[in-house]
Motif scaffolding. Structure first.
Motif, PDB file in Angstrom:
ATOM      1  N   ALA A   1       0.774  -1.193  -0.015  1.00  0.00           N
ATOM      2  CA  ALA A   1      -0.024  -0.014   0.116  1.00  0.00           C
ATOM      3  C   ALA A   1       0.768   1.260  -0.001  1.00  0.00           C
ATOM      4  CB  ALA A   1      -1.033  -0.120   1.198  1.00  0.00           C
ATOM      5  N   GLN A   2       2.188   1.188   0.491  1.00  0.00           N
ATOM      6  CA  GLN A   2       3.021   2.313   0.327  1.00  0.00           C
ATOM      7  C   GLN A   2       3.847   2.548  -0.712  1.00  0.00           C
ATOM      8  OE1 GLN A   2       2.630   4.553   2.876  1.00  0.00           O
ATOM      9  NE2 GLN A   2       1.586   3.272   4.213  1.00  0.00           N
ATOM     10  N   VAL A   3       4.398   1.372  -1.235  1.00  0.00           N
ATOM     11  CA  VAL A   3       5.397   1.305  -2.418  1.00  0.00           C
ATOM     12  C   VAL A   3       4.674   1.472  -3.729  1.00  0.00           C
ATOM     13  CG1 VAL A   3       7.244   0.459  -1.110  1.00  0.00           C
ATOM     14  CG2 VAL A   3       5.905  -1.058  -2.241  1.00  0.00           C
TER      15      VAL A   3
ATOM     16  N   SER B   1      -4.939   2.865  -6.662  1.00  0.00           N
ATOM     17  CA  SER B   1      -5.071   1.521  -6.047  1.00  0.00           C
ATOM     18  C   SER B   1      -4.290   1.582  -4.728  1.00  0.00           C
ATOM     19  CB  SER B   1      -4.434   0.593  -6.877  1.00  0.00           C
ATOM     20  OG  SER B   1      -4.989   0.387  -8.151  1.00  0.00           O
ATOM     21  N   ALA B   2      -3.314   2.224  -4.554  1.00  0.00           N
ATOM     22  CA  ALA B   2      -2.600   2.552  -3.293  1.00  0.00           C
ATOM     23  C   ALA B   2      -3.394   3.046  -2.331  1.00  0.00           C
ATOM     24  CB  ALA B   2      -1.211   3.200  -3.423  1.00  0.00           C
ATOM     25  N   ASN B   3      -4.127   4.206  -2.790  1.00  0.00           N
ATOM     26  CA  ASN B   3      -4.986   4.929  -1.838  1.00  0.00           C
ATOM     27  C   ASN B   3      -6.111   4.125  -1.430  1.00  0.00           C
ATOM     28  OD1 ASN B   3      -5.929   7.542  -0.399  1.00  0.00           O
ATOM     29  ND2 ASN B   3      -7.762   7.237  -1.665  1.00  0.00           N
ATOM     30  N   LYS B   4      -6.768   3.381  -2.199  1.00  0.00           N
ATOM     31  CA  LYS B   4      -7.709   2.211  -1.645  1.00  0.00           C
ATOM     32  C   LYS B   4      -7.345   1.250  -0.897  1.00  0.00           C
ATOM     33  CE  LYS B   4     -11.389  -0.902  -3.808  1.00  0.00           C
ATOM     34  NZ  LYS B   4     -11.212  -1.842  -2.683  1.00  0.00           N
ATOM     35  N   LEU B   5      -5.897   0.472  -1.208  1.00  0.00           N
ATOM     36  CA  LEU B   5      -5.703  -0.231  -0.196  1.00  0.00           C
ATOM     37  C   LEU B   5      -5.370   0.263   1.059  1.00  0.00           C
ATOM     38  CD1 LEU B   5      -4.673  -3.204   0.316  1.00  0.00           C
ATOM     39  CD2 LEU B   5      -2.713  -2.733  -0.774  1.00  0.00           C
TER      40      LEU B   5
ATOM     41  N   ILE C   1      -4.887   2.747   7.211  1.00  0.00           N
ATOM     42  CA  ILE C   1      -3.481   3.245   7.448  1.00  0.00           C
ATOM     43  C   ILE C   1      -3.124   4.381   6.852  1.00  0.00           C
ATOM     44  CG2 ILE C   1      -2.383   1.121   8.119  1.00  0.00           C
ATOM     45  CD1 ILE C   1      -1.254   1.020   5.297  1.00  0.00           C
ATOM     46  N   GLU C   2      -2.356   5.287   7.007  1.00  0.00           N
ATOM     47  CA  GLU C   2      -2.070   6.529   6.353  1.00  0.00           C
ATOM     48  C   GLU C   2      -0.857   6.346   5.671  1.00  0.00           C
ATOM     49  OE1 GLU C   2      -3.740   9.295   6.539  1.00  0.00           O
ATOM     50  OE2 GLU C   2      -5.373   8.440   7.935  1.00  0.00           O
ATOM     51  N   ALA C   3      -0.545   7.514   4.512  1.00  0.00           N
ATOM     52  CA  ALA C   3       0.525   6.989   3.757  1.00  0.00           C
ATOM     53  C   ALA C   3       1.772   7.775   4.679  1.00  0.00           C
ATOM     54  CB  ALA C   3       0.573   8.275   2.762  1.00  0.00           C
ATOM     55  N   LEU C   4       2.730   6.498   4.318  1.00  0.00           N
ATOM     56  CA  LEU C   4       4.005   6.729   5.332  1.00  0.00           C
ATOM     57  C   LEU C   4       5.165   7.472   4.445  1.00  0.00           C
ATOM     58  CD1 LEU C   4       4.574   3.581   6.998  1.00  0.00           C
ATOM     59  CD2 LEU C   4       3.446   5.522   7.900  1.00  0.00           C
ATOM     60  N   ALA C   5       6.053   8.174   4.811  1.00  0.00           N
ATOM     61  CA  ALA C   5       7.349   8.673   4.298  1.00  0.00           C
ATOM     62  C   ALA C   5       7.999   7.538   3.880  1.00  0.00           C
ATOM     63  CB  ALA C   5       8.011   9.523   5.408  1.00  0.00           C
ATOM     64  N   TRP C   6       9.092   7.374   2.518  1.00  0.00           N
ATOM     65  CA  TRP C   6       9.722   6.483   2.315  1.00  0.00           C
ATOM     66  C   TRP C   6      10.569   5.934   3.109  1.00  0.00           C
ATOM     67  CZ3 TRP C   6       8.052   4.399  -2.378  1.00  0.00           C
ATOM     68  CH2 TRP C   6       9.171   3.430  -3.151  1.00  0.00           C
ATOM     69  N   GLU C   7      11.240   6.515   3.880  1.00  0.00           N
ATOM     70  CA  GLU C   7      12.260   6.040   4.735  1.00  0.00           C
ATOM     71  C   GLU C   7      11.702   5.185   5.889  1.00  0.00           C
ATOM     72  OE1 GLU C   7      14.329   9.515   6.384  1.00  0.00           O
ATOM     73  OE2 GLU C   7      12.548  10.296   7.389  1.00  0.00           O
TER      74      GLU C   7
END
Length: 678
Positions: free
Chosen positions: A492-494, A502-506, A512-518
């Motif tokens: 869902a993040q990558v 699709s990432a937003n739907k998942l 869950i919220e979007a995370l910083a890449w690190e």
């Protein structure tokens, strides 16, 4: 660029506002630039992502002329179509401007004035092509002729679209005007030139400082610099009535060359977005400037635009130009003039809710190092066999099992097996692996690594079989689904840079919220006790009927706009040869089929001075009973001969279209039988 990067300026080539964008444009620069921008944002980078429509140049005039409209009507219409379709497919520009805006006109004119006042432009009186029938100078794109390189017969005056060679109108063999069809003549006119020949040393030093560029980009630049006589002075103005007026008193009726004003559009769009803060993104050495383009724009972004910026002074030059090659369609070159294209706005209408499917397929087949091919069959296969069967299947199975056994609550993990540890370690390493590819502009590889995580999850779940262990070893089943849920959360993040919808739907399904890449490299993205919801399938199967309909639509659209194919000319004859033919007007009196001959009709024709028997191979195209009274043209001095036992005393003249259909060539109805056709 300094070793420390404080900000990024990302540009995507300005699309011409003379038509919609197609999948070739999307694969060439808009998708890779968006993936890169989304990745950088997820890394918390300071960036601007800039684009807009290019609304000047001969291409706009040509479109307006073909539609009987004003240029302003054309650019207004297509700006809206392009803007909306790119937005709907998820291209996340920070600003999408227009080169017809006042802020751009002022920026481009000020830029030109600065070069003029510095003495960086050379004023020259040269001979330019002039259309004697239209009584006006004609721009490069209004001239077509034979390419001197590949001998393609419809090359433009600035570039051959068949072989990609950049040209000048005087390079063309047998040029003609697209305005009137007349042969253009050379006539004196005054213009202002950028002396690339004098700047070639500086440009070469700049190019050679970027040997790390993609081979296709670096190689094309060096070819331009080293071939023949090297770089030549290039006119920065044109004789046109649509464009940005040249800001000089003695330049009435002249506008800025579109490839002078268009790249300045990146700068004016930044001004529109940021106001006075624009300079940080264009003049500071700790800015990284990246141009995303197609290979046909390499010379303009790597040689001409940098030369302009060098001469102006105070600007930071491009650090990366990851140009893509061309995307073909069903084995043929995409052609807007022949309507051989998949238009983005039509795709969005036909495949509502499948934005990410197109993003996925075009990224997976991106023409990064060589031309590649899009086919509807491959589109279907990648959707059904990869997105549905691998990624979607894994995510759905985890969600269903979580709801079935744990009411959507993440179970507590027990002791990890070596398989669990390996899966979690691979999952945690995936963001860094994807990042390595993205930062090297290898987007296909990055997508493959993301899908590798989905494949890992599918295999892990199939091997561990928690649905079998739930009764005999519930702790083991819970641990398996805990690990599988972590992989879902990682996906869902990558997925975000590649398939944002699709990432937003998942993420919504997983709550869950979007995370910083690190922060994505953790082995625990979902805590035990966290509750997820079942949101249905991410992707759906595409049926054969849908694909066949798209193939038929493509062929029908191309056929409707197909250019006629002409038979090669026969050997030249002298006038005396033509005068030997005696062609007369006649009227068919009767017609009947010739026995044992499917293709022949026996006609009786009234020539006024006599009636004749003529056998003609037209039975497949006409009903005999419909021909009585039809006016025809007859070669009457052709030597008689027998066909299937019937004497034929002449030949009926016919016209044949591109599909082989025949029609009579006839004189007007009031022309008497026997009249001579000269």
């Amino acid at each position: 660029m300094s070793s420390e990067i404080s900000r990024y300026t990302i540009t995507a080539a300005l699309p011409y506002a003379n038509g919609p964008v197609h999948i070739g444009h999307l694969a060439g620069c808009y998708l890779p630039s968006d993936i890169y921008a989304r990745y950088l944002r997820k890394n918390g980078k300071d960036l601007i992502f800039v684009c807009g429509t290019d609304e000047h140049g001969a291409a706009i005039n040509m479109k307006a002329q073909s539609e009987g409209a004003e240029p302003r009507e054309i650019v207004d219409r297509y700006h809206a179509i392009i803007r909306d379709s790119l937005d709907k497919i998820g291209i996340s520009f920070d600003v999408f401007s227009r080169t017809s805006k006042e802020i751009h006109h002022k920026t481009a004119q000020d830029f030109f004035t600065k070069l003029y006042e510095k003495g960086s432009l050379e004023e020259k009186v040269t001979q330019q092509y002039f259309d004697p029938e239209a009584e006006q100078f004609i721009a490069d794109r209004f001239i077509v002729g034979e390419c001197p390189n590949c001998h393609f017969g419809e090359a433009y005056g600035d570039q051959c679209e068949n072989c990609g060679t950049s040209l000048s109108p005087t390079d063309l063999i047998s040029p003609k005007s697209r305005l009137s069809g007349a042969e253009p003549i050379l006539k004196e006119t005054k213009h202002w030139f950028l002396p690339l020949d004098h700047l070639s040393g500086k440009i070469k030093d700049y190019i050679q400082s970027h040997k790390n560029w993609k081979p296709n980009v670096y190689g094309q630049c060096m070819s331009w610099l080293d071939s023949g006589d090297g770089l030549q002075a290039r006119s920065m103005t044109r004789d046109l009535d649509w464009g940005i007026p040249v800001p000089l008193d003695d330049a009435e009726g002249k506008v800025l060359y579109v490839w002078f004003d268009a790249p300045i559009g990146y700068i004016s769009a930044t001004k529109e977005l940021l106001g006075d803060a624009w300079e940080d993104y264009w003049t500071k050495d700790d800015t990284k400037l990246v141009h995303f383009i197609g290979k046909d724009n390499i010379v303009f972004h790597c040689i001409i635009f940098p030369a302009m910026l060098m001469e102006h002074g105070g600007f930071h030059l491009a650090d990366e130009v990851p140009a893509n090659e061309f995307l073909n369609l069903e084995g043929r070159k995409i052609s807007t003039s022949r309507n051989w294209a998949v238009w983005l706005h039509e795709y969005l209408e036909d495949f509502e809710g499948k934005e990410d499917v197109l993003r996925y397929v075009l990224t997976a087949t991106a023409p990064e190092s060589k031309d590649n091919d899009f086919t509807w069959s491959d589109f279907q296969t990648r959707n059904n066999s990869e997105l549905v069967a691998i990624l979607g299947n894994f995510v759905n199975r985890v969600q269903v099992l979580m709801q079935k056994y744990y009411e959507g609550e993440i179970p507590k993990a027990g002791a990890f097996t070596s398989e669990d540890k390996e899966a979690l370690a691979s999952m945690a390493a995936t963001p860094a692996s994807i990042a390595e590819s993205l930062e090297s502009y290898r987007f296909r590889e990055a997508l493959s690594r993301m899908m590798g995580l989905a494949r890992l999850g599918n295999k892990y779940l199939a091997d561990q079989e928690p649905w079998k262990k739930i009764k005999e070893d519930p702790e083991r089943a819970g641990t398996t689904l805990y690990v599988a849920a972590q992989i879902c959360a990682q996906l869902a993040q990558v997925m975000e840079p590649f398939m944002p919808f699709s990432a937003n739907k998942l993420r919504t399904d997983l709550q869950i919220e979007a995370l910083a890449w690190e922060d994505c490299n953790s082995q625990e993205l979902l805590k035990a006790g966290h509750r997820i919801q079942s949101g249905g399938h991410l992707f759906s199967k595409i049926e054969d009927e849908t694909i066949e309909a798209q193939k038929a639509k493509l062929e029908a659209a191309a056929a409707a706009k197909a250019e006629p194919q002409y038979e090669a000319l026969k050997e030249e004859i002298q006038f005396e040869d033509f005068t030997k033919l005696d062609i007369r007007v006649g009227t068919i009196l009767s017609a009947q089929k010739v026995k044992k001959a499917d293709k022949l009709l026996h006609l009786e024709v009234d020539l006024g001075f006599e009636k004749r028997s003529i056998v003609s191979g037209i039975a497949q195209y006409f009903n005999p009973e419909d021909l009585s009274g039809t006016k025809v043209s007859v070669v009457v001095n052709l030597a008689p001969r027998k066909l299937r036992g019937v004497m034929s005393q002449g030949m009926i003249l016919m016209a044949e279209d591109s599909e082989g259909n025949l029609k009579f060539t006839s004189a007007p109805a009031d022309m008497p039988n026997g009249a001579v056709i000269r």
